[in-house]
Design a protein around this motif. Structure first.
Motif, PDB file in Angstrom:
ATOM      1  N   ASP A 126     -28.677  -7.136  54.707  1.00 51.21           N
ATOM      2  CA  ASP A 126     -28.752  -5.688  54.633  1.00 51.21           C
ATOM      3  C   ASP A 126     -28.519  -5.112  53.240  1.00 51.21           C
ATOM      4  OD1 ASP A 126     -29.381  -3.367  55.897  1.00 51.21           O
ATOM      5  OD2 ASP A 126     -27.292  -2.816  56.278  1.00 51.21           O
ATOM      6  N   ARG A 127     -28.734  -5.900  52.233  1.00 50.86           N
ATOM      7  CA  ARG A 127     -28.681  -5.305  50.895  1.00 50.86           C
ATOM      8  C   ARG A 127     -29.855  -5.827  50.071  1.00 50.86           C
ATOM      9  NH1 ARG A 127     -24.117  -8.838  47.856  1.00 50.86           N
ATOM     10  NH2 ARG A 127     -25.100 -10.728  48.571  1.00 50.86           N
ATOM     11  N   VAL A 128     -30.195  -5.045  49.070  1.00 48.99           N
ATOM     12  CA  VAL A 128     -31.305  -5.436  48.205  1.00 48.99           C
ATOM     13  C   VAL A 128     -30.734  -6.221  47.032  1.00 48.99           C
ATOM     14  CG1 VAL A 128     -33.257  -4.639  46.834  1.00 48.99           C
ATOM     15  CG2 VAL A 128     -32.505  -3.314  48.803  1.00 48.99           C
ATOM     16  N   VAL A 129     -31.280  -7.383  46.788  1.00 49.28           N
ATOM     17  CA  VAL A 129     -30.871  -8.163  45.624  1.00 49.28           C
ATOM     18  C   VAL A 129     -32.065  -8.261  44.678  1.00 49.28           C
ATOM     19  CG1 VAL A 129     -30.032 -10.380  44.783  1.00 49.28           C
ATOM     20  CG2 VAL A 129     -29.196  -9.476  46.962  1.00 49.28           C
ATOM     21  N   VAL A 130     -31.874  -7.763  43.460  1.00 50.49           N
ATOM     22  CA  VAL A 130     -32.935  -7.787  42.463  1.00 50.49           C
ATOM     23  C   VAL A 130     -32.524  -8.769  41.372  1.00 50.49           C
ATOM     24  CG1 VAL A 130     -34.260  -6.427  40.802  1.00 50.49           C
ATOM     25  CG2 VAL A 130     -33.472  -5.369  42.920  1.00 50.49           C
ATOM     26  N   SER A 131     -33.399  -9.683  41.028  1.00 47.57           N
ATOM     27  CA  SER A 131     -33.095 -10.641  39.947  1.00 47.57           C
ATOM     28  C   SER A 131     -33.929 -10.311  38.725  1.00 47.57           C
ATOM     29  CB  SER A 131     -33.405 -12.069  40.399  1.00 47.57           C
ATOM     30  OG  SER A 131     -32.608 -12.393  41.512  1.00 47.57           O
TER      31      SER A 131
ATOM     32  N   ALA B  35     -34.111   5.748  46.386  1.00 45.45           N
ATOM     33  CA  ALA B  35     -35.076   5.465  47.463  1.00 45.45           C
ATOM     34  C   ALA B  35     -34.363   5.212  48.794  1.00 45.45           C
ATOM     35  CB  ALA B  35     -35.932   4.267  47.077  1.00 45.45           C
ATOM     36  N   GLY B  36     -33.041   5.337  48.788  1.00 41.73           N
ATOM     37  CA  GLY B  36     -32.307   5.242  50.039  1.00 41.73           C
ATOM     38  C   GLY B  36     -31.561   3.935  50.273  1.00 41.73           C
ATOM     39  N   TYR B  37     -31.660   3.015  49.326  1.00 41.58           N
ATOM     40  CA  TYR B  37     -30.920   1.757  49.488  1.00 41.58           C
ATOM     41  C   TYR B  37     -29.489   1.955  49.004  1.00 41.58           C
ATOM     42  CZ  TYR B  37     -35.370  -0.394  50.418  1.00 41.58           C
ATOM     43  OH  TYR B  37     -36.573  -0.701  50.976  1.00 41.58           O
ATOM     44  N   ARG B  38     -28.533   1.679  49.851  1.00 40.07           N
ATOM     45  CA  ARG B  38     -27.148   1.956  49.465  1.00 40.07           C
ATOM     46  C   ARG B  38     -26.427   0.713  48.954  1.00 40.07           C
ATOM     47  NH1 ARG B  38     -24.872   5.502  54.340  1.00 40.07           N
ATOM     48  NH2 ARG B  38     -26.316   4.167  55.471  1.00 40.07           N
ATOM     49  N   ASN B  39     -26.948  -0.448  49.321  1.00 42.17           N
ATOM     50  CA  ASN B  39     -26.296  -1.686  48.919  1.00 42.17           C
ATOM     51  C   ASN B  39     -27.241  -2.460  47.991  1.00 42.17           C
ATOM     52  OD1 ASN B  39     -24.586  -3.819  48.753  1.00 42.17           O
ATOM     53  ND2 ASN B  39     -24.227  -3.966  50.945  1.00 42.17           N
ATOM     54  N   VAL B  40     -27.040  -2.254  46.688  1.00 45.84           N
ATOM     55  CA  VAL B  40     -27.966  -2.822  45.703  1.00 45.84           C
ATOM     56  C   VAL B  40     -27.203  -3.788  44.791  1.00 45.84           C
ATOM     57  CG1 VAL B  40     -29.546  -2.294  43.805  1.00 45.84           C
ATOM     58  CG2 VAL B  40     -29.294  -0.675  45.698  1.00 45.84           C
TER      59      VAL B  40
END
Lengths: 167, 289
Positions: free
Chosen positions: A39-44, A69-74
């Motif tokens: 449930d979180r977005v992980v950006v590398s 954009a609404g993602y709270r867990n980045v």
């Protein structure tokens, strides 16, 4: 969730480079991966140069774009290996560089194992002037205003220009 | 989605009144796997990263001193870029050197806790000396990093793989200037020769392994610097030959009871250097960078 993942990637792909705002981080090959874990977005992302001071701004820009954009867990992760290469700049990225007056990089030098060869002479590869298209250009300095660029001059139109140097 | 001003974006990310110094230094190893390889002593690995990190940090500081002082704008930019690449290496290595992090290692250790070779310490100011110094430093470090690419430690291997690409440009820069000046006028030739003579007493130390470097090499994590001497000698011989210069024959600067930079025994210049490097951080110990 599949839809959300595609959206997160699309959002991350809109973020531009702070030094080269005509290019996105995806164009540059700096954006390595966007995934959703628990449930979180992980950006590398990967640094272009070890000391690149723009990394912090890239992280902040990605974080804010995804939160907007609404993602709270980045989470933004740094990937050090394999090292970034100018070969990872997309064709669209190279075109945008040329349009901005920066000569795009050629193919990065391939290196076999063993000692790194010393180059005492001037660089031999041809670089076309991004303004007039002439191949008659010369290197002024291998270093320029940012670590990733070299400074060149066109002998045809006399204009100086920057070149994204191969690494 | 970028803001107009890069600093606005940073200020937004750091909603903290103590954040005041123009940039934010998050952990450069954020999200990187920092597990110590099996069979490797963590303290040894940390000490080894300090050695390599301190070399880069102090060399970078000396190069930064050329900002606004270089003879030409192009060289100013080149030296600042080289300094920045080395600072980047230093940040990763000092972050890898233990829990206390890069800021502690850079700003709150005392002189005898630094593990850099003494080569990086002397004050510059002369362009001939700078070029000789940079050629020696980059030829040595590039040879080390090229071997470290196969380190069992993933962080060291990654720093090395990146560093090799960058330092190839650094060494070429120094080598080409050495040739231009050495094979230039009589005056530039003499200045270049004097540069190599000044730097030479601190060259042998580069290839004298500390016990930690030996142990790290035995574990496939580090490189025994003695093993890069032949490559270094070959590079220097080729550059000096093209520059019409002779290899200096000047004895090495002895250590104190056999102890040198890697043991924390430094030259007089180191204290002055650290006083400047650390003064702001120590005056504002609560500041966030």
């Amino acid at each position: 969730m599949v839809t959300a993942l595609a959206d997160a990637r699309a959002v991350a792909e809109t973020v531009t480079d702070p030094e080269l705002p005509m290019l996105t981080l995806a164009d540059l090959g700096v954006l390595r991966d966007v995934s959703e874990v628990d449930d979180r977005v992980v950006v590398s992302i990967t640094p272009t140069y070890t000391g690149c001071p723009a990394m912090e701004v890239m992280r902040a820009d990605l974080d804010r774009a995804l939160r907007d954009a609404g993602y709270r867990n980045v989470e933004i992760r740094t990937v050090l290996h394999p090292p970034w290469s100018t070969d990872w700049i997309t064709d669209a990225g190279k075109r945008k560089l040329a349009e901005a007056g920066i000569a795009p990089p050629g193919v990065a030098p391939a290196r076999a194992g063993g000692p790194v060869p010393l180059t005492l002479g001037p660089s031999v590869h041809r670089v076309r002037c991004p303004r007039c298209g002439s191949p008659d250009t010369e290197e002024i300095s291998r270093f320029s205003a940012t670590a990733c660029k070299a400074l060149r001059r066109c002998r045809a139109c006399q204009e100086p220009f920057e070149q994204f140097k191969e690494i | 989605m970028s803001t107009e001003n890069a600093y606005e974006a940073l200020a937004e990310a750091h909603d903290d009144a103590r954040w005041a110094f123009g940039t934010s230094f998050d952990d450069p190893l954020a999200g990187v796997d920092t597990t110590v390889p099996s069979g490797v002593d963590g303290d040894d690995l940390h000490a080894y990263c300090l050695m390599l990190g301190d070399d880069a940090l102090i060399a970078s500081h000396r190069l930064q001193e050329w900002c606004t002082n270089a003879p030409e704008l192009e060289d100013e930019v080149a030296l600042a870029n080289i300094a920045l690449d080395l600072l980047g290496q230093a940040r990763l290595l000092l972050a890898r050197a233990g829990e206390r992090g890069e800021d502690y290692h850079a700003f709150f250790r005392d002189e005898q806790e630094f593990r850099n070779v003494r080569l990086v310490e002397p004050a510059g100011g002369d362009f001939g000396y700078l070029i000789a110094w940079l050629l020696v430093f980059t030829s040595w470090r590039l040879a080390l990093l090229q071997r470290l690419e196969s380190s069992r430690d993933p962080v060291l291997a990654a720093v090395a793989a990146k560093g090799v690409k960058e330092m190839t440009y650094h060494r070429d820069y120094a080598a080409r200037w050495a040739v231009r000046l050495g094979d230039g006028t009589e005056y530039s030739h003499d200045r270049m020769r004097a540069g190599f003579e000044a730097v030479w007493p601190l060259v042998d130390e580069l290839f004298t392994p500390h016990p930690i470097e030996r142990r790290m090499a035995e574990h496939g994590v580090g490189v025994d610097p003695a093993t890069v001497r032949a490559e270094f000698d070959d590079v220097l011989a080729r550059v000096l030959d093209a520059a019409t210069l002779e290899l200096p024959e000047i004895p090495a600067l002895a250590g104190v009871s056999g102890k040198t930079g890697r043991h924390g025994v430094h030259t007089e210049a180191m204290g002055y250097l650290l006083a400047e490097l650390q003064s702001i951080a120590r005056a504002h110990p609560e500041a966030i960078w």
